[in-house]
Design a protein around this motif. Structure first.
Motif, PDB file in Angstrom:
ATOM      1  N   GLY A 483       0.864  -1.171   0.000  1.00 20.22           N
ATOM      2  CA  GLY A 483       0.000   0.000   0.000  1.00 20.22           C
ATOM      3  C   GLY A 483       0.896   1.215   0.000  1.00 20.22           C
ATOM      4  N   GLY A 484       0.315   2.357   0.081  1.00 23.79           N
ATOM      5  CA  GLY A 484       1.104   3.577   0.088  1.00 23.79           C
ATOM      6  C   GLY A 484       0.227   4.780   0.365  1.00 23.79           C
ATOM      7  N   PRO A 485       0.836   5.911   0.695  1.00 21.53           N
ATOM      8  CA  PRO A 485       0.064   7.113   1.034  1.00 21.53           C
ATOM      9  C   PRO A 485      -0.474   7.809  -0.209  1.00 21.53           C
ATOM     10  CG  PRO A 485       2.396   7.594   1.118  1.00 21.53           C
ATOM     11  CD  PRO A 485       2.285   6.122   0.827  1.00 21.53           C
ATOM     12  N   GLY A 486      -1.321   8.804   0.019  1.00 24.34           N
ATOM     13  CA  GLY A 486      -1.769   9.685  -1.060  1.00 24.34           C
ATOM     14  C   GLY A 486      -2.438   8.962  -2.203  1.00 24.34           C
ATOM     15  N   ARG A 487      -1.931   9.207  -3.403  1.00 22.50           N
ATOM     16  CA  ARG A 487      -2.516   8.637  -4.613  1.00 22.50           C
ATOM     17  C   ARG A 487      -2.635   7.113  -4.534  1.00 22.50           C
ATOM     18  NH1 ARG A 487      -2.264   9.801 -10.497  1.00 22.50           N
ATOM     19  NH2 ARG A 487      -2.450   7.803 -11.550  1.00 22.50           N
ATOM     20  N   ALA A 488      -1.693   6.467  -3.835  1.00 22.29           N
ATOM     21  CA  ALA A 488      -1.694   5.002  -3.734  1.00 22.29           C
ATOM     22  C   ALA A 488      -2.835   4.483  -2.870  1.00 22.29           C
ATOM     23  CB  ALA A 488      -0.355   4.516  -3.191  1.00 22.29           C
ATOM     24  N   GLY A 489      -3.583   5.366  -2.230  1.00 20.33           N
ATOM     25  CA  GLY A 489      -4.795   4.963  -1.535  1.00 20.33           C
ATOM     26  C   GLY A 489      -4.765   5.061  -0.034  1.00 20.33           C
ATOM     27  N   SER A 490      -3.574   5.256   0.545  1.00 18.11           N
ATOM     28  CA  SER A 490      -3.427   5.340   2.009  1.00 18.11           C
ATOM     29  C   SER A 490      -3.910   4.083   2.709  1.00 18.11           C
ATOM     30  CB  SER A 490      -4.185   6.558   2.561  1.00 18.11           C
ATOM     31  OG  SER A 490      -3.639   7.747   2.028  1.00 18.11           O
ATOM     32  N   GLY A 491      -3.901   2.973   1.990  1.00 18.35           N
ATOM     33  CA  GLY A 491      -4.325   1.708   2.582  1.00 18.35           C
ATOM     34  C   GLY A 491      -3.144   0.827   2.903  1.00 18.35           C
ATOM     35  N   GLU A 492      -3.444  -0.383   3.389  1.00 15.99           N
ATOM     36  CA  GLU A 492      -2.392  -1.314   3.775  1.00 15.99           C
ATOM     37  C   GLU A 492      -2.906  -2.733   3.635  1.00 15.99           C
ATOM     38  OE1 GLU A 492       0.004  -2.196   7.888  1.00 15.99           O
ATOM     39  OE2 GLU A 492      -0.043  -0.142   7.156  1.00 15.99           O
ATOM     40  N   GLU A 493      -2.404  -3.429   2.625  1.00 18.98           N
ATOM     41  CA  GLU A 493      -2.780  -4.819   2.435  1.00 18.98           C
ATOM     42  C   GLU A 493      -1.647  -5.722   2.889  1.00 18.98           C
ATOM     43  OE1 GLU A 493      -4.369  -5.950  -1.274  1.00 18.98           O
ATOM     44  OE2 GLU A 493      -5.857  -4.368  -1.345  1.00 18.98           O
ATOM     45  N   MET A 494      -2.002  -6.898   3.243  1.00 18.03           N
ATOM     46  CA  MET A 494      -1.050  -7.907   3.742  1.00 18.03           C
ATOM     47  C   MET A 494      -0.288  -7.361   4.953  1.00 18.03           C
ATOM     48  SD  MET A 494       0.121  -9.879   0.277  1.00 18.03           S
ATOM     49  CE  MET A 494       1.124  -8.583  -0.393  1.00 18.03           C
ATOM     50  N   ALA A 495       0.962  -6.954   4.807  1.00 21.11           N
ATOM     51  CA  ALA A 495       1.748  -6.392   5.924  1.00 21.11           C
ATOM     52  C   ALA A 495       1.912  -7.386   7.059  1.00 21.11           C
ATOM     53  CB  ALA A 495       1.116  -5.089   6.426  1.00 21.11           C
ATOM     54  N   GLY A 496       2.019  -8.672   6.709  1.00 20.27           N
ATOM     55  CA  GLY A 496       2.218  -9.676   7.737  1.00 20.27           C
ATOM     56  C   GLY A 496       1.029  -9.777   8.684  1.00 20.27           C
ATOM     57  N   ILE A 497       1.324  -9.889   9.967  1.00 19.77           N
ATOM     58  CA  ILE A 497       0.277 -10.064  10.979  1.00 19.77           C
ATOM     59  C   ILE A 497      -0.663  -8.858  11.008  1.00 19.77           C
ATOM     60  CG2 ILE A 497      -0.147 -10.370  13.431  1.00 19.77           C
ATOM     61  CD1 ILE A 497       0.948 -12.840  12.021  1.00 19.77           C
ATOM     62  N   ALA A 498      -0.156  -7.678  10.642  1.00 24.14           N
ATOM     63  CA  ALA A 498      -1.013  -6.486  10.631  1.00 24.14           C
ATOM     64  C   ALA A 498      -2.181  -6.660   9.673  1.00 24.14           C
ATOM     65  CB  ALA A 498      -0.195  -5.254  10.245  1.00 24.14           C
TER      66      ALA A 498
END
Length: 707
Positions: A483-498
């Motif tokens: 994932g990523g900030p701003g244009r990339a959506g400010s989301g978070e996929e996978m990221a291990g246990i998170a």
């Protein structure tokens, strides 16, 4: 070369326990030859019923399973799907992608199931909830404590995916959702939904996941988002423009439904200022840019869109990329001599062409622009587009290359003069999923990371040291944030246990220590303990219970203890052996070594005879609280804090578990002097989850294999 069937596919939806197909619907064309390949429709699907089915059937069934049971189910599913991968590769060719491109999608997706199953068994408790963080002491007397725990949300994980990864895109969302206790409703992009449907059919047929764990809608999503509720989660992968529209859907906003976005972004790759044409990093940079431009025909959310190079290296880089891209053969992906297939559809090709035309207002084409020989496929009816590299001479004043993404085999080369300028150009993408830095200079890499980190979700530093093991610029990994900030959506996929915890609700539980221990199934200091007269080390893993405890005999520390330990260990630190120096130090007297205290405590609580405890597995959270001097008396309380079952590995014959013990060393005033956790490997009985031992072959008889 693989021969493809000309049969028109009719992928169905799988909702509320049944397959739902329609004879009529949207016709999809093969992007290689322009032939009809599939007909899809979601006409007649009751979206409200599908979501309710997930909440009432799938959710409760998953939540009845422990974390480790869910992990074992995922691992079994991954093995099951891997055995059927060839049928997925056949359908993959219909999407315009080569087998090499399909490997990332198919085996990469199945590999994500393996990875998540392993992470969950290794890092999470075998419970239906996850304790998080430490116990917080809320009262001076120790009777009022609190801890956070994570429990599954009682809704559905609605997963809306893009067309470019019809297998991985589904499985990388399914894995953390299932482990987090939530059923999934998958909405793949229409253009490649037939590949997603084939995998879902196998998942349902396997019977390895509880009914209701997975539902599929292959056609138009219709009113799906009108029916999501507060306990649901929506995850979206696709364009930034579509993400913006979905994020403000009235029902999502009104019910405050969590919305996670992984959007396409203008990812950069920076060639270091110190790199020379003869350096290994130069060749690595060129190969990585070419690979990211042409892999999946450039249809990757992580593809390199903006290669950034030192201004004096522009000509060398263009020449090297021209040579590298000339090796890329274009055509029918079913042919073994083709390295790049078609875009996913004619519509997608036209969108890329339109964006390419707009980019040429501020950049010029330096590679591409002419149609190369096609090895199979149809130029008129197929969605082919040659790799194209543009050059933007003035990137700091340009806007298009930082705003417009041609979602295909297109990249815009940009020169820079200083590292500060390179970092600024990378940030001008307004937030990206990933960027790479190709350099062997550590100072240079550090400056670029610090200058780029705020605008990116992942940074890869690539050089001669890690090149052989590196998974590359465009490869998201289950253990890391995608994932990523701003244009990339400010989301978070996978990221291990998170990624698992994203599907759970965090709640703070306040109680007395014993009550909290009962709820979390982990001993809380200050809580009640059990002393039944049997030494805890004489109990097997199955017999030991959280709260079982031993209070040892006392031992008075002598000067001989300190001197002997100093001689054995070689630790002659002044605070232990120098009377004058110690008197002038912070303790005002000679004190015992901290590790002597640990050794002495072990001598107090260890049961020496052979038994269920097989080995010391580790020590964690060690703190020395108060000094212990000559004449002080210590004793230790050892309490079972928690139990962790271990799976039998190939070749292992003895079933075991890990028992975590909380140790507290106190002095003659009952003041705590040291605290730590000990992990011991303890024998357990075999259970239903263990593989059955191979039957012994009597001596003198040949096995069936030998026969």
């Amino acid at each position: 070369m693989t021969t493809l069937s000309t049969e028109i596919l009719r992928p169905a939806s799988y909702v509320y326990g049944t397959w739902h197909a329609n004879a009529d619907g949207q016709t999809l064309l093969d992007p290689v030859y322009g032939r009809p390949v599939a007909v899809i429709s979601s006409e007649g699907v009751d979206f409200a019923q599908a979501l309710q089915y997930g909440r009432e059937v799938g959710g409760p069934a998953i939540r009845r399973m422990t974390m480790h049971a869910r992990a074992r189910a995922l691992r079994a599913l991954a093995t099951y799907l891997m055995e059927r991968k060839e049928s997925y590769y056949t359908l993959n060719l219909l999407t315009g992608a080569t087998r090499r491109d399909g490997w990332v999608d198919i085996e990469g997706g199945i590999g994500t199931l393996f990875s998540y199953a392993s992470m969950a068994r290794r890092e999470l408790p075998d419970e239906r909830f996850v304790p998080e963080g430490k116990v917080e002491q809320l009262g001076k007397g120790g009777t009022f404590v609190a801890r956070h725990i994570l429990v599954p949300r009682e809704g559905v994980s609605v997963q809306i995916n893009a067309y470019n990864f019809p297998v991985w895109g589904m499985l990388e969302k399914l894995a953390p959702a299932f482990l987090g206790g939530m059923p999934s409703l998958v909405k793949p992009a229409p253009q490649t939904a037939y590949l997603t449907e084939r995998v879902v059919r196998d998942i349902i047929a396997s019977g390895l996941l509880p009914e209701g764990s997975l539902q599929l809608v292959t056609g138009d999503p219709g009113s799906l988002l009108d029916h999501v509720q507060e306990q649901d989660i929506v995850g979206f992968t696709g364009s930034a423009a579509t993400a913006q529209k979905l994020r403000v859907h009235p029902n999502i906003v009104g019910r405050n439904v969590p919305f996670n976005t992984e959007a396409d972004s203008l990812n950069a790759s920076v060639l270091g200022l110190t790199v020379r044409p003869e350096d290994p990093e130069f060749a690595l940079f060129v190969k990585e840019v070419a690979r990211e431009m042409t892999g999946k025909a450039g249809q990757k959310c992580t593809a390199i869109r903006r290669p950034l190079v030192p201004r004096h290296m522009v000509e060398a880089v263009v020449a090297a990329l021209r040579q590298e891209l000339s090796k890329v053969t274009l055509g029918d992906p079913a042919r073994d001599d083709v390295r790049m297939g078609a875009l996913v559809s004619m519509d997608q090709r036209e969108r890329v062409r339109e964006t390419l035309q707009a980019l040429q207002k501020e950049a010029r084409i330096v590679i591409g622009g002419q149609e190369r020989e096609l090895l199979g496929g149809d130029r008129e009816k197929g969605a082919f587009l040659d790799p194209t590299l543009l050059l933007c001479d003035s990137p700091l004043t340009a806007t298009g290359p930082h705003e417009l993404e041609a979602f295909g085999p297109v990249a815009t080369l940009m020169p820079y003069d200083t590292l500060e300028e390179a970092a600024l150009l990378a940030r001008m993408g307004r937030g990206s999923l990933v960027a790479s830095i190709v350099t062997h200079d550590r100072t240079e890499a550090t400056e670029l990371v610090m200058g780029m980190a705020s605008a990116h979700g992942r940074l890869l530093i690539l050089n001669r040291v890690n090149a052989k093991e590196s998974t590359g610029h465009g490869s998201p990994l289950p253990q890391l944030k995608h994932g990523g900030p701003g244009r990339a959506g400010s989301g978070e996929e996978m990221a291990g246990i998170a990624g698992i915890k994203h599907h759970m609700n965090k709640v703070a539980v306040q109680a007395d220590p014993t009550m909290l221990a009962t709820i979390t199934r982990e001993y809380v200091p200050g809580g009640e303990v059990r002393e039944d007269g049997v030494h805890p080390f004489r109990k097997s893993f199955d017999e030991i219970q959280v709260g079982d405890s031993l209070l040892t005999h006392r031992r008075t520390v002598t000067e001989a203890d300190i001197v002997n330990f100093a001689n054995v260990s070689g630790d002659h630190f002044y605070a232990h052996v120098d009377e004058i120096g110690a008197r002038e130090g912070i303790f005002g007297r000679r004190v015992a070594h901290g590790y002597f205290l640990l050794s002495a405590a072990a001598g107090q609580f260890v049961s020496a005879a052979p038994g269920p405890v097989l080995a010391n597995y580790g020590l964690e959270n060690l703190r020395f609280v108060e000094p212990v001097g000559i004449g002080d008396t210590i004793r230790t309380r050892l309490t079972c804090k928690r139990r962790i079952r271990k799976d039998l590995r190939p070749g292992e014959t003895r079933a075991t578990g890990v028992v975590e013990w909380h140790a507290q060393i106190t002095n003659q005033n009952d003041a705590l002097v040291a605290t730590y956790d000990i992990l011991t490997l303890v024998e357990r009985a075999r259970d239903a989850f263990d593989p059955q031992p191979e039957p012994l072959t009597p001596l003198g008889e040949a096995s069936s294999a030998e026969a």
